[in-house]
Design a protein around this motif. Structure first.
Motif, PDB file in Angstrom:
ATOM      1  N   PRO A   8      52.044  26.134   0.453  1.00  0.00           N
ATOM      2  CA  PRO A   8      51.484  27.408   0.895  1.00  0.00           C
ATOM      3  C   PRO A   8      51.611  28.467  -0.196  1.00  0.00           C
ATOM      4  O   PRO A   8      52.542  28.442  -1.005  1.00  0.00           O
ATOM      5  N   ARG A   9      50.656  29.364  -0.220  1.00  0.00           N
ATOM      6  CA  ARG A   9      50.755  30.505  -1.124  1.00  0.00           C
ATOM      7  C   ARG A   9      51.919  31.376  -0.667  1.00  0.00           C
ATOM      8  O   ARG A   9      52.135  31.572   0.526  1.00  0.00           O
ATOM      9  N   ARG A  10      52.637  31.932  -1.624  1.00  0.00           N
ATOM     10  CA  ARG A  10      53.826  32.709  -1.319  1.00  0.00           C
ATOM     11  C   ARG A  10      53.631  34.160  -1.739  1.00  0.00           C
ATOM     12  O   ARG A  10      53.147  34.440  -2.825  1.00  0.00           O
ATOM     13  N   ALA A  11      54.042  35.059  -0.863  1.00  0.00           N
ATOM     14  CA  ALA A  11      53.925  36.491  -1.122  1.00  0.00           C
ATOM     15  C   ALA A  11      55.242  37.189  -0.832  1.00  0.00           C
ATOM     16  O   ALA A  11      55.974  36.816   0.085  1.00  0.00           O
ATOM     17  N   LEU A  82      56.241  33.165  -6.770  1.00  0.00           N
ATOM     18  CA  LEU A  82      55.322  33.958  -5.963  1.00  0.00           C
ATOM     19  C   LEU A  82      53.899  33.880  -6.486  1.00  0.00           C
ATOM     20  O   LEU A  82      53.665  33.892  -7.687  1.00  0.00           O
ATOM     21  N   ASP A  83      52.952  33.838  -5.554  1.00  0.00           N
ATOM     22  CA  ASP A  83      51.539  34.002  -5.895  1.00  0.00           C
ATOM     23  C   ASP A  83      51.115  35.461  -5.789  1.00  0.00           C
ATOM     24  O   ASP A  83      50.105  35.856  -6.379  1.00  0.00           O
ATOM     25  N   LEU A  84      51.879  36.251  -5.039  1.00  0.00           N
ATOM     26  CA  LEU A  84      51.565  37.664  -4.858  1.00  0.00           C
ATOM     27  C   LEU A  84      52.849  38.456  -4.705  1.00  0.00           C
ATOM     28  O   LEU A  84      53.702  38.120  -3.883  1.00  0.00           O
ATOM     29  N   LEU A  85      52.968  39.512  -5.506  1.00  0.00           N
ATOM     30  CA  LEU A  85      54.005  40.530  -5.329  1.00  0.00           C
ATOM     31  C   LEU A  85      53.285  41.840  -5.041  1.00  0.00           C
ATOM     32  O   LEU A  85      52.527  42.332  -5.882  1.00  0.00           O
ATOM     33  N   PHE A  86      53.488  42.375  -3.846  1.00  0.00           N
ATOM     34  CA  PHE A  86      52.781  43.585  -3.421  1.00  0.00           C
ATOM     35  C   PHE A  86      53.805  44.652  -3.078  1.00  0.00           C
ATOM     36  O   PHE A  86      54.669  44.446  -2.227  1.00  0.00           O
ATOM     37  N   VAL A  87      53.693  45.808  -3.740  1.00  0.00           N
ATOM     38  CA  VAL A  87      54.617  46.915  -3.512  1.00  0.00           C
ATOM     39  C   VAL A  87      53.893  48.023  -2.764  1.00  0.00           C
ATOM     40  O   VAL A  87      52.869  48.545  -3.225  1.00  0.00           O
ATOM     41  N   ALA A 120      60.418  48.382  -9.114  1.00  0.00           N
ATOM     42  CA  ALA A 120      60.393  47.153  -8.317  1.00  0.00           C
ATOM     43  C   ALA A 120      59.579  46.070  -9.012  1.00  0.00           C
ATOM     44  O   ALA A 120      59.989  44.898  -9.053  1.00  0.00           O
ATOM     45  N   LEU A 121      58.430  46.439  -9.555  1.00  0.00           N
ATOM     46  CA  LEU A 121      57.629  45.449 -10.288  1.00  0.00           C
ATOM     47  C   LEU A 121      58.412  44.872 -11.454  1.00  0.00           C
ATOM     48  O   LEU A 121      58.415  43.660 -11.684  1.00  0.00           O
ATOM     49  N   GLU A 122      59.071  45.751 -12.218  1.00  0.00           N
ATOM     50  CA  GLU A 122      59.822  45.276 -13.378  1.00  0.00           C
ATOM     51  C   GLU A 122      60.963  44.353 -12.954  1.00  0.00           C
ATOM     52  O   GLU A 122      61.244  43.355 -13.619  1.00  0.00           O
ATOM     53  N   ALA A 123      61.618  44.665 -11.851  1.00  0.00           N
ATOM     54  CA  ALA A 123      62.751  43.864 -11.408  1.00  0.00           C
ATOM     55  C   ALA A 123      62.334  42.494 -10.900  1.00  0.00           C
ATOM     56  O   ALA A 123      63.099  41.526 -11.004  1.00  0.00           O
ATOM     57  N   LEU A 124      61.122  42.397 -10.326  1.00  0.00           N
ATOM     58  CA  LEU A 124      60.727  41.188  -9.602  1.00  0.00           C
ATOM     59  C   LEU A 124      59.589  40.409 -10.240  1.00  0.00           C
ATOM     60  O   LEU A 124      59.249  39.328  -9.769  1.00  0.00           O
ATOM     61  N   ARG A 125      59.005  40.921 -11.300  1.00  0.00           N
ATOM     62  CA  ARG A 125      57.797  40.323 -11.876  1.00  0.00           C
ATOM     63  C   ARG A 125      58.007  38.894 -12.364  1.00  0.00           C
ATOM     64  O   ARG A 125      57.072  38.081 -12.349  1.00  0.00           O
ATOM     65  N   GLU A 126      59.228  38.557 -12.801  1.00  0.00           N
ATOM     66  CA  GLU A 126      59.457  37.213 -13.311  1.00  0.00           C
ATOM     67  C   GLU A 126      59.412  36.150 -12.216  1.00  0.00           C
ATOM     68  O   GLU A 126      59.350  34.952 -12.514  1.00  0.00           O
ATOM     69  N   LEU A 127      59.425  36.576 -10.955  1.00  0.00           N
ATOM     70  CA  LEU A 127      59.251  35.630  -9.854  1.00  0.00           C
ATOM     71  C   LEU A 127      57.799  35.213  -9.677  1.00  0.00           C
ATOM     72  O   LEU A 127      57.520  34.217  -9.004  1.00  0.00           O
ATOM     73  N   VAL A 128      56.871  35.974 -10.256  1.00  0.00           N
ATOM     74  CA  VAL A 128      55.440  35.725 -10.073  1.00  0.00           C
ATOM     75  C   VAL A 128      54.992  34.629 -11.030  1.00  0.00           C
ATOM     76  O   VAL A 128      55.206  34.702 -12.241  1.00  0.00           O
ATOM     77  N   GLY A 131      49.196  33.243 -13.400  1.00  0.00           N
ATOM     78  CA  GLY A 131      48.017  33.249 -12.544  1.00  0.00           C
ATOM     79  C   GLY A 131      48.210  33.982 -11.237  1.00  0.00           C
ATOM     80  O   GLY A 131      47.254  34.164 -10.482  1.00  0.00           O
ATOM     81  N   GLY A 132      49.444  34.416 -10.950  1.00  0.00           N
ATOM     82  CA  GLY A 132      49.712  35.177  -9.740  1.00  0.00           C
ATOM     83  C   GLY A 132      49.316  36.637  -9.894  1.00  0.00           C
ATOM     84  O   GLY A 132      48.877  37.085 -10.958  1.00  0.00           O
ATOM     85  N   THR A 133      49.499  37.380  -8.816  1.00  0.00           N
ATOM     86  CA  THR A 133      49.044  38.772  -8.749  1.00  0.00           C
ATOM     87  C   THR A 133      50.207  39.711  -8.502  1.00  0.00           C
ATOM     88  O   THR A 133      51.054  39.445  -7.643  1.00  0.00           O
ATOM     89  N   VAL A 134      50.232  40.817  -9.244  1.00  0.00           N
ATOM     90  CA  VAL A 134      51.114  41.934  -8.917  1.00  0.00           C
ATOM     91  C   VAL A 134      50.216  43.095  -8.514  1.00  0.00           C
ATOM     92  O   VAL A 134      49.256  43.427  -9.205  1.00  0.00           O
ATOM     93  N   ALA A 135      50.515  43.688  -7.378  1.00  0.00           N
ATOM     94  CA  ALA A 135      49.651  44.735  -6.831  1.00  0.00           C
ATOM     95  C   ALA A 135      50.503  45.855  -6.257  1.00  0.00           C
ATOM     96  O   ALA A 135      51.612  45.625  -5.762  1.00  0.00           O
ATOM     97  N   VAL A 136      49.959  47.068  -6.323  1.00  0.00           N
ATOM     98  CA  VAL A 136      50.637  48.246  -5.804  1.00  0.00           C
ATOM     99  C   VAL A 136      49.658  49.016  -4.929  1.00  0.00           C
ATOM    100  O   VAL A 136      48.476  49.157  -5.278  1.00  0.00           O
ATOM    101  N   MET A 137      50.159  49.513  -3.795  1.00  0.00           N
ATOM    102  CA  MET A 137      49.321  50.330  -2.926  1.00  0.00           C
ATOM    103  C   MET A 137      49.201  51.725  -3.530  1.00  0.00           C
ATOM    104  O   MET A 137      50.179  52.468  -3.617  1.00  0.00           O
ATOM    105  N   SER A 138      47.988  52.063  -3.946  1.00  0.00           N
ATOM    106  CA  SER A 138      47.723  53.390  -4.491  1.00  0.00           C
ATOM    107  C   SER A 138      46.876  54.162  -3.485  1.00  0.00           C
ATOM    108  O   SER A 138      47.010  53.984  -2.276  1.00  0.00           O
ATOM    109  N   SER A 139      46.014  55.035  -3.962  1.00  0.00           N
ATOM    110  CA  SER A 139      45.163  55.854  -3.103  1.00  0.00           C
ATOM    111  C   SER A 139      44.103  56.501  -3.963  1.00  0.00           C
ATOM    112  O   SER A 139      44.343  56.798  -5.139  1.00  0.00           O
ATOM    113  N   ASP A 140      42.938  56.753  -3.372  1.00  0.00           N
ATOM    114  CA  ASP A 140      41.949  57.508  -4.144  1.00  0.00           C
ATOM    115  C   ASP A 140      42.400  58.955  -4.345  1.00  0.00           C
ATOM    116  O   ASP A 140      41.825  59.684  -5.153  1.00  0.00           O
ATOM    117  N   GLN A 141      43.463  59.350  -3.628  1.00  0.00           N
ATOM    118  CA  GLN A 141      44.053  60.660  -3.878  1.00  0.00           C
ATOM    119  C   GLN A 141      44.656  60.743  -5.280  1.00  0.00           C
ATOM    120  O   GLN A 141      44.894  61.836  -5.799  1.00  0.00           O
TER     121      GLN A 141
END
Length: 233
Positions: A8-11, A82-87, A120-128, A131-141
């Motif tokens: 399974p894909r892991r997130a 991980l296939d996806l790290l989402f913050v 958080a990305l820097e601390a956890l990125r080596e788990l990805v 070909g995996g994805t690192v993503a952050v919730m931003s905003s058009d704001q």
């Protein structure tokens, strides 16, 4: 006859106790991802969801603003690919002109909305995995070119800072074979977005996950909305 099984894909979803993060974790589980999701002090709804998930969702406690907590989570998840790290993290402290914002409030919002997600990305990125994805919730704001109406100056500045820091992150880690995404989920009915917002998380998040899945493997950094359209910087 031999048969093969696909893992399974892991997130890992950081910040899933409520709102968009909670619905994101649920949607990934619905799509048969194996999900680890983090909460702060609360998280009863996420924990109940985990009990119903048949083992596809596990919950970890994390105070994202704590470097010690991030290091502990990194150690606990050592060996996970991980296939996806989402913050997902954001706070809003009201609609004050910037000259009326207390220094402590400015620091709190910037630390929570911009600094801590990147740490958080820097601390956890080596788990990805490659070909995996690192993503952050931003905003058009956080879009400078779209800032043509007044209001919410500190929140807008924090998201613009997040976007700029993600640009710097991408430059430093250009060769890590990770897809990098800033996601604008639209204006949702959450504690942050207000309950008169036009979108419900249950409407927007499936589209966000469509974007995450469609962009897997794409190079570079993109700032995209829930429909996969480019948000101007």
């Amino acid at each position: 006859m031999s048969s093969t099984t696909t893992s399974p894909r892991r997130a890992l979803v950081i910040g899933a106790s409520r709102g968009l993060g909670l619905v994101l974790a649920d949607e990934l589980v619905r799509r048969d991802w194996q999900v680890t999701a983090t909460v702060r002090a609360d998280g009863d709804e996420l924990r109940a969801m985990a009990r119903r998930s048949g083992g596809r969702l596990t919950v970890e406690s994390l105070e994202m603003t704590s470097a010690e907590d991030l290091a502990s989570l990194r150690k606990h998840l050592a060996g996970t690919r991980l296939d996806l790290l989402f913050v997902n993290a954001a706070i809003d402290r009201g609609n004050l002109p910037i000259d009326q914002v207390p220094t402590e409030m400015f620091t709190e919002v910037m630390v929570t909305n911009a600094f801590s997600p990147m740490r958080a990305l820097e601390a956890l990125r080596e788990l990805v995995a490659p070909g995996g994805t690192v993503a952050v919730m931003s905003s058009d704001q956080g879009s400078i070119s779209r800032n043509t109406e007044g209001g919410y100056e500190l929140y807008k500045a924090s998201k613009a800072a997040l976007n700029q820091l993600m640009r710097s992150y991408t430059t430093r880690h250009a060769d890590d074979a990770h897809t990098k995404l800033l996601i604008d989920p639209g204006h949702n009915r959450t504690r942050l977005g207000g309950f008169d917002a036009p979108l419900a998380p249950e409407e927007s998040i499936p589209s966000v996950v469509d974007v995450l899945e469609a962009q897997a493997g794409a190079p570079g950094l993109q700032f995209l909305d829930l429909n996969g359209e480019v948000v101007p910087w």
